[in-house]
Design an enzyme around this catalytic site. Sequence first.
Site, short mmCIF file in Angstrom:
data_model
loop_
_atom_site.label_atom_id
_atom_site.label_comp_id
_atom_site.label_asym_id
_atom_site.label_seq_id
_atom_site.Cartn_x
_atom_site.Cartn_y
_atom_site.Cartn_z
N GLY A 137 0.81 -1.36 0.01
CA GLY A 137 -0.35 0.15 0.08
C GLY A 137 0.80 1.40 0.06
N HIS A 138 0.07 2.25 -0.02
CA HIS A 138 0.88 3.63 -0.27
C HIS A 138 1.89 3.79 0.80
CE1 HIS A 138 -1.62 5.63 3.09
NE2 HIS A 138 -2.69 4.68 2.77
N ASP A 139 2.78 4.83 0.55
CA ASP A 139 3.66 5.19 1.51
C ASP A 139 4.35 4.32 2.23
OD1 ASP A 139 3.18 8.34 0.88
OD2 ASP A 139 1.23 7.51 1.41
#
Length: 212
Positions: A137-139
């Site tokens: 997922g993001h970041d």
Amino acid sequence: MKEKILIYGAGGLGRELLSLIRATETFEVIGFLDDSVRRGTEIKGVKVLGGEDVLHGFDGKVNVVLAFGDPIAKAIRAKRLDSRYLQYPPIVHPTAILQDPASIRLGSGCVIAAGSILTTDIEIGEHTLVNINCTIGHDSRIGRCASLMPGVNVAGEVTIGNEVLIGSGASLINRIIIGDRATVGMGSVVLQDVPAASVVVGVPARPIQRNH
């Protein structure tokens, strides 16, 4: 014309990487390197050329990918190899999805296997393996020489340290930190930070021992 590449490690993961690379339009495997397999052994049409010493026989730089599932063994091998002779391109299977490729940084020698999905603003360290059907997922940030086994789910804003092993089917909730050289057992659900050099298993994951 495809670039030539060597696979260091002629075991099961080496054979998986061979099939992965053959699915790409970028590289052609010209041989395996393995210090414990007899020189000349043929594996799926590709010969074992020898061990580490073979690398010094090439003119100029040579592409290599490391086929070691164990993160610590992988890190030791990467440290031993002479970088003057080698370059480590990232390898991405054509069915892997890099959803926002401009914001995803892939370290040298990392591998993204078939069916994996990386969303946005992600960093993968050098020689890290993201095996089949993983989601990141993001970041999220993953350090060097880590290994994520098949089916791992990493939520957003997760930090995974260096030389970490995440077992098949494990799930990591958002914003947790996995310390260097930690191990997460297969199928575990990680809901809180994991200290460096520890082993956690279960649902929810709990520590059972410390790695050396």
